[in-house]
Design a protein around this motif. Sequence first.
Motif, PDB file in Angstrom:
ATOM      1  N   LEU A 292      37.168 -37.942   5.273  1.00  0.00           N
ATOM      2  CA  LEU A 292      38.549 -37.479   5.358  1.00  0.00           C
ATOM      3  C   LEU A 292      39.302 -38.078   4.181  1.00  0.00           C
ATOM      4  CD1 LEU A 292      39.161 -38.116   9.169  1.00  0.00           C
ATOM      5  CD2 LEU A 292      38.477 -35.965   8.075  1.00  0.00           C
ATOM      6  N   PRO A 293      40.397 -37.478   3.701  1.00  0.00           N
ATOM      7  CA  PRO A 293      40.838 -36.152   4.131  1.00  0.00           C
ATOM      8  C   PRO A 293      39.847 -35.094   3.666  1.00  0.00           C
ATOM      9  CG  PRO A 293      42.109 -36.890   2.238  1.00  0.00           C
ATOM     10  CD  PRO A 293      41.217 -38.032   2.613  1.00  0.00           C
ATOM     11  N   GLY A 294      39.942 -33.972   4.192  1.00  0.00           N
ATOM     12  CA  GLY A 294      39.027 -32.870   3.914  1.00  0.00           C
ATOM     13  C   GLY A 294      39.091 -31.920   5.081  1.00  0.00           C
ATOM     14  N   PRO A 295      38.225 -32.027   6.041  1.00  0.00           N
ATOM     15  CA  PRO A 295      37.031 -32.885   6.066  1.00  0.00           C
ATOM     16  C   PRO A 295      35.913 -32.295   5.201  1.00  0.00           C
ATOM     17  CG  PRO A 295      37.112 -31.493   8.033  1.00  0.00           C
ATOM     18  CD  PRO A 295      38.335 -31.175   7.240  1.00  0.00           C
ATOM     19  N   ARG A 296      35.094 -33.203   4.658  1.00  0.00           N
ATOM     20  CA  ARG A 296      33.872 -32.778   3.971  1.00  0.00           C
ATOM     21  C   ARG A 296      32.714 -33.404   4.735  1.00  0.00           C
ATOM     22  NH1 ARG A 296      34.691 -30.589  -1.258  1.00  0.00           N
ATOM     23  NH2 ARG A 296      32.477 -30.177  -1.073  1.00  0.00           N
ATOM     24  N   THR A 297      31.780 -32.581   5.163  1.00  0.00           N
ATOM     25  CA  THR A 297      30.695 -33.087   6.003  1.00  0.00           C
ATOM     26  C   THR A 297      29.342 -32.901   5.333  1.00  0.00           C
ATOM     27  OG1 THR A 297      31.875 -32.812   8.074  1.00  0.00           O
ATOM     28  CG2 THR A 297      29.495 -32.775   8.207  1.00  0.00           C
ATOM     29  N   LEU A 298      28.588 -33.983   5.252  1.00  0.00           N
ATOM     30  CA  LEU A 298      27.221 -33.948   4.733  1.00  0.00           C
ATOM     31  C   LEU A 298      26.285 -34.023   5.927  1.00  0.00           C
ATOM     32  CD1 LEU A 298      25.492 -34.069   2.105  1.00  0.00           C
ATOM     33  CD2 LEU A 298      25.559 -36.564   2.309  1.00  0.00           C
ATOM     34  N   LEU A 299      25.401 -33.030   6.023  1.00  0.00           N
ATOM     35  CA  LEU A 299      24.490 -32.982   7.168  1.00  0.00           C
ATOM     36  C   LEU A 299      23.149 -33.598   6.808  1.00  0.00           C
ATOM     37  CD1 LEU A 299      25.017 -29.391   8.597  1.00  0.00           C
ATOM     38  CD2 LEU A 299      25.526 -31.564   9.721  1.00  0.00           C
ATOM     39  N   GLY A 300      22.591 -34.362   7.737  1.00  0.00           N
ATOM     40  CA  GLY A 300      21.266 -34.935   7.507  1.00  0.00           C
ATOM     41  C   GLY A 300      20.215 -33.837   7.528  1.00  0.00           C
ATOM     42  N   ARG A 301      19.283 -33.913   6.575  1.00  0.00           N
ATOM     43  CA  ARG A 301      18.182 -32.939   6.570  1.00  0.00           C
ATOM     44  C   ARG A 301      16.843 -33.643   6.734  1.00  0.00           C
ATOM     45  NH1 ARG A 301      18.050 -30.045   1.445  1.00  0.00           N
ATOM     46  NH2 ARG A 301      19.520 -31.511   0.512  1.00  0.00           N
ATOM     47  N   GLY A 302      16.897 -34.936   7.051  1.00  0.00           N
ATOM     48  CA  GLY A 302      15.659 -35.695   7.233  1.00  0.00           C
ATOM     49  C   GLY A 302      14.883 -35.863   5.934  1.00  0.00           C
ATOM     50  N   LEU A 303      15.600 -35.935   4.804  1.00  0.00           N
ATOM     51  CA  LEU A 303      14.908 -36.057   3.511  1.00  0.00           C
ATOM     52  C   LEU A 303      14.263 -37.430   3.363  1.00  0.00           C
ATOM     53  CD1 LEU A 303      17.463 -34.446   1.007  1.00  0.00           C
ATOM     54  CD2 LEU A 303      15.526 -33.384   2.200  1.00  0.00           C
ATOM     55  N   PRO A 304      13.127 -37.492   2.663  1.00  0.00           N
ATOM     56  CA  PRO A 304      12.536 -38.813   2.385  1.00  0.00           C
ATOM     57  C   PRO A 304      13.403 -39.570   1.379  1.00  0.00           C
ATOM     58  CG  PRO A 304      11.358 -37.075   1.219  1.00  0.00           C
ATOM     59  CD  PRO A 304      12.375 -36.390   2.074  1.00  0.00           C
ATOM     60  N   ASP A 305      13.163 -40.882   1.258  1.00  0.00           N
ATOM     61  CA  ASP A 305      13.929 -41.675   0.287  1.00  0.00           C
ATOM     62  C   ASP A 305      13.794 -41.064  -1.098  1.00  0.00           C
ATOM     63  OD1 ASP A 305      14.758 -43.411   2.144  1.00  0.00           O
ATOM     64  OD2 ASP A 305      13.248 -44.963   1.711  1.00  0.00           O
ATOM     65  N   PRO A 306      14.860 -41.065  -1.897  1.00  0.00           N
ATOM     66  CA  PRO A 306      14.755 -40.544  -3.260  1.00  0.00           C
ATOM     67  C   PRO A 306      13.835 -41.417  -4.102  1.00  0.00           C
ATOM     68  CG  PRO A 306      17.049 -40.964  -2.641  1.00  0.00           C
ATOM     69  CD  PRO A 306      16.200 -41.568  -1.576  1.00  0.00           C
ATOM     70  N   GLU A 307      13.300 -40.838  -5.182  1.00  0.00           N
ATOM     71  CA  GLU A 307      12.432 -41.626  -6.079  1.00  0.00           C
ATOM     72  C   GLU A 307      13.256 -42.708  -6.774  1.00  0.00           C
ATOM     73  OE1 GLU A 307      11.253 -39.145  -9.359  1.00  0.00           O
ATOM     74  OE2 GLU A 307      13.332 -39.022 -10.002  1.00  0.00           O
ATOM     75  N   VAL A 308      12.572 -43.772  -7.200  1.00  0.00           N
ATOM     76  CA  VAL A 308      13.251 -44.834  -7.950  1.00  0.00           C
ATOM     77  C   VAL A 308      13.115 -44.505  -9.438  1.00  0.00           C
ATOM     78  CG1 VAL A 308      13.213 -47.291  -8.506  1.00  0.00           C
ATOM     79  CG2 VAL A 308      12.822 -46.535  -6.154  1.00  0.00           C
ATOM     80  N   ARG A 309      14.238 -44.621 -10.174  1.00  0.00           N
ATOM     81  CA  ARG A 309      14.246 -44.317 -11.613  1.00  0.00           C
ATOM     82  C   ARG A 309      14.912 -45.446 -12.373  1.00  0.00           C
ATOM     83  NH1 ARG A 309      17.389 -38.681 -11.760  1.00  0.00           N
ATOM     84  NH2 ARG A 309      16.149 -37.567 -10.208  1.00  0.00           N
ATOM     85  N   SER A 310      14.674 -45.464 -13.687  1.00  0.00           N
ATOM     86  CA  SER A 310      15.434 -46.427 -14.476  1.00  0.00           C
ATOM     87  C   SER A 310      16.884 -45.930 -14.539  1.00  0.00           C
ATOM     88  CB  SER A 310      14.830 -46.584 -15.867  1.00  0.00           C
ATOM     89  OG  SER A 310      14.694 -45.319 -16.442  1.00  0.00           O
ATOM     90  N   VAL A 311      17.806 -46.873 -14.774  1.00  0.00           N
ATOM     91  CA  VAL A 311      19.224 -46.531 -14.714  1.00  0.00           C
ATOM     92  C   VAL A 311      19.566 -45.557 -15.836  1.00  0.00           C
ATOM     93  CG1 VAL A 311      21.574 -47.460 -14.820  1.00  0.00           C
ATOM     94  CG2 VAL A 311      19.755 -48.786 -13.710  1.00  0.00           C
ATOM     95  N   GLY A 312      20.150 -44.423 -15.446  1.00  0.00           N
ATOM     96  CA  GLY A 312      20.519 -43.397 -16.425  1.00  0.00           C
ATOM     97  C   GLY A 312      21.968 -43.548 -16.853  1.00  0.00           C
ATOM     98  N   ARG A 313      22.533 -42.461 -17.376  1.00  0.00           N
ATOM     99  CA  ARG A 313      23.880 -42.559 -17.936  1.00  0.00           C
ATOM    100  C   ARG A 313      24.926 -42.753 -16.830  1.00  0.00           C
ATOM    101  NH1 ARG A 313      26.629 -37.998 -21.825  1.00  0.00           N
ATOM    102  NH2 ARG A 313      28.715 -38.894 -21.846  1.00  0.00           N
ATOM    103  N   TYR A 314      24.661 -42.227 -15.655  1.00  0.00           N
ATOM    104  CA  TYR A 314      25.662 -42.320 -14.578  1.00  0.00           C
ATOM    105  C   TYR A 314      25.124 -43.091 -13.372  1.00  0.00           C
ATOM    106  CZ  TYR A 314      28.070 -38.924 -17.389  1.00  0.00           C
ATOM    107  OH  TYR A 314      28.691 -38.318 -18.444  1.00  0.00           O
ATOM    108  N   LEU A 315      26.039 -43.808 -12.734  1.00  0.00           N
ATOM    109  CA  LEU A 315      25.723 -44.484 -11.481  1.00  0.00           C
ATOM    110  C   LEU A 315      26.666 -43.920 -10.433  1.00  0.00           C
ATOM    111  CD1 LEU A 315      23.976 -46.960 -10.436  1.00  0.00           C
ATOM    112  CD2 LEU A 315      26.143 -48.214 -10.466  1.00  0.00           C
ATOM    113  N   TYR A 316      26.120 -43.527  -9.299  1.00  0.00           N
ATOM    114  CA  TYR A 316      26.949 -42.989  -8.214  1.00  0.00           C
ATOM    115  C   TYR A 316      26.962 -43.974  -7.058  1.00  0.00           C
ATOM    116  CZ  TYR A 316      26.661 -38.424 -10.514  1.00  0.00           C
ATOM    117  OH  TYR A 316      26.754 -37.391 -11.395  1.00  0.00           O
ATOM    118  N   GLU A 317      28.166 -44.284  -6.606  1.00  0.00           N
ATOM    119  CA  GLU A 317      28.327 -45.159  -5.453  1.00  0.00           C
ATOM    120  C   GLU A 317      28.639 -44.266  -4.252  1.00  0.00           C
ATOM    121  OE1 GLU A 317      31.921 -47.498  -5.516  1.00  0.00           O
ATOM    122  OE2 GLU A 317      30.934 -49.133  -4.443  1.00  0.00           O
ATOM    123  N   PRO A 318      27.676 -44.109  -3.324  1.00  0.00           N
ATOM    124  CA  PRO A 318      27.922 -43.211  -2.192  1.00  0.00           C
ATOM    125  C   PRO A 318      29.044 -43.728  -1.299  1.00  0.00           C
ATOM    126  CG  PRO A 318      25.572 -43.714  -2.407  1.00  0.00           C
ATOM    127  CD  PRO A 318      26.315 -44.663  -3.312  1.00  0.00           C
TER     128      PRO A 318
END
Length: 397
Positions: free
Chosen positions: A247-273
Motif C-alpha cells: 500500500l498505497p496501491g494496492p499492488r499484490t505479488l502472488l507466490g508462484r512457488g518459484l525456486p530460489d533465484p540463481e546467485v550472480r556477481s553484483v551487476g550494475r543495479y541492486l534491488y532492495e525488495p
Amino acid sequence: MNDLAPLLTPEGRALLDEVRGTAPADELAVATRLRRGHPAGLVSAALGQARLRQRAAAKFGAEDAERMFFTPNGVEQSTRASVAAYRAERLRALGVTSVADLCCGIGGDAIALARAGIRVLAVDRDPLTAAAARANADALGLAGLIDVREADVTEVDTAPYDAVFVDPARRGGRGRIFDPEAYSPPLSWAVRAALEAPHAALKVAPGIPHEAVPAEAEAEWISDGGDVKEAVLWFGTAPGAVRATLLPGPRTLLGRGLPDPEVRSVGRYLYEPDGAVIRAHLVAEAAGELDGGLIDPTIAYVTADTLRETPYATAYEITDQLPFGVKKLKALLREREVGILTVKKRGSAVEPEELRRKALPKPQGPHSVTVFLTRVAGAPTMLIGAPARAVTGAGAS
Ligand SMILES: C[S@@+](CC[C@H](N)C(=O)[O-])C[C@H]1O[C@@H](n2cnc3c(N)ncnc32)[C@H](O)[C@@H]1O
C-alpha cells in the motif's frame, strides 16, 4: 481515566473542542485556566484525550482522529486506516455483507468495514475499549452499521455472520508477544472460529513463522509506504496461497512457488525488495520480474544489469564493491566529496549509525551516497551506490 461517559456529555464535548490541538508545552497553562470553570478530573481527561487524538492522527488521519475516542492501548493496537480499508475492500469483493469483528479494540477495523458497507458486530471484553468503539461508531456516523458488544469473544455466536475477523491482543506486560499461542485469544482458537465461518481473516504479527500458517489459510503480508504492518491469514479464499501486498496501491505479488533465484556477481543495479515481499518469501517472484539474481544465497538483495520499474523493490545503481572496512569507506567518501551517507544492511552485524559516525564524522562535500553492508559469496562486503533514476519510458536507459 476509566470512564468515557463524562467526556461524552455536552460539557465534556465542549472541553474537548476547547483543548483540540493543545501543544504539550501549553498543557499546564490550559489546564489551570480550564479548572477555574470545570471539574479538574474532566479537564485532565479532555487533555489526555487530546493527546491521544494527536497520536492517532498518524493512523486515522487528523480529520477522523479529532472526532474519535481513544485509550492509550487502543491507539497503539489499532489497525491503521489504510490497511483496514484494504482488508475491508477484499472482504466486500468476496461478497461478504456482515462481519463479526472479534477483538474490535477502539474500532479501527470495524470503522473500515462499515465504510465498505459491511454490517459489523464489534466485540471487546474491555469495558472502556468497548465504550470507545461505540463512541467512535457514533462520532463517524456509522452507528447504524456497527453494533458494539462488551463480551468475551469466546462466548459469541458467530453463526449469523458471513465472515469473522480476529485481531487478537498481541502485547503482554513485557512487550510484544511472538508466540501466537500467547495471543489473547490464542491463534488456535481464532483458527477454529475461522474454520466455522464461510470467510475469515485473522490479523497476525508479520514475524509469524510460515510453518505456523494453517494449511487451510492463504497468507498475505501487507506493507504501507514500505513498512511491513501485518500478516493476514485468510480463510475461504485460496488455501496455501501466499501474497505480498503493498500500500498505497494496492499492488499484490502472488507466490508462484518459484525456486530460489540463481546467485550472480553484483551487476550494475541492486534491488532492495519491499519488506512484505521478503516476509512472504517472494524474493524469487520479485527477482523473476527483474530478470535478476541473488548476490548471495542467504541474502535478500537482487542484482541485475538492467533497470526495470517495479513496485516490489527499490533500485540502486552500484558504483563500487569493496571488502568491508571503515578506513576504506572513509577514504572513498572523502574522495567522492560525500556530505550525506545512508547506511543499509542485510546480513551484517555492524551498527549502521556507528558506522555512519565513524566513516563520515563531518560532511566532505555536496554528494549523497548509499552504502549497503552485506555479504557477497559469504564475504562481508560494502556495495556503494545511489538510488537509480526512475525509468521514464522514452529515453530511459
Ligand atoms: C489488537 S486489539 C484490536 C484492535 C482493533 N482491530 C482496531 O483496529 O482498533 C485487541 C483487542 O482484543 C481484546 N481482547 C483480547 N482478548 C479478548 C477476549 N477473549 N474477548 C474479547 N476481547 C478480547 C483486547 O481488549 C483488545 O482491545
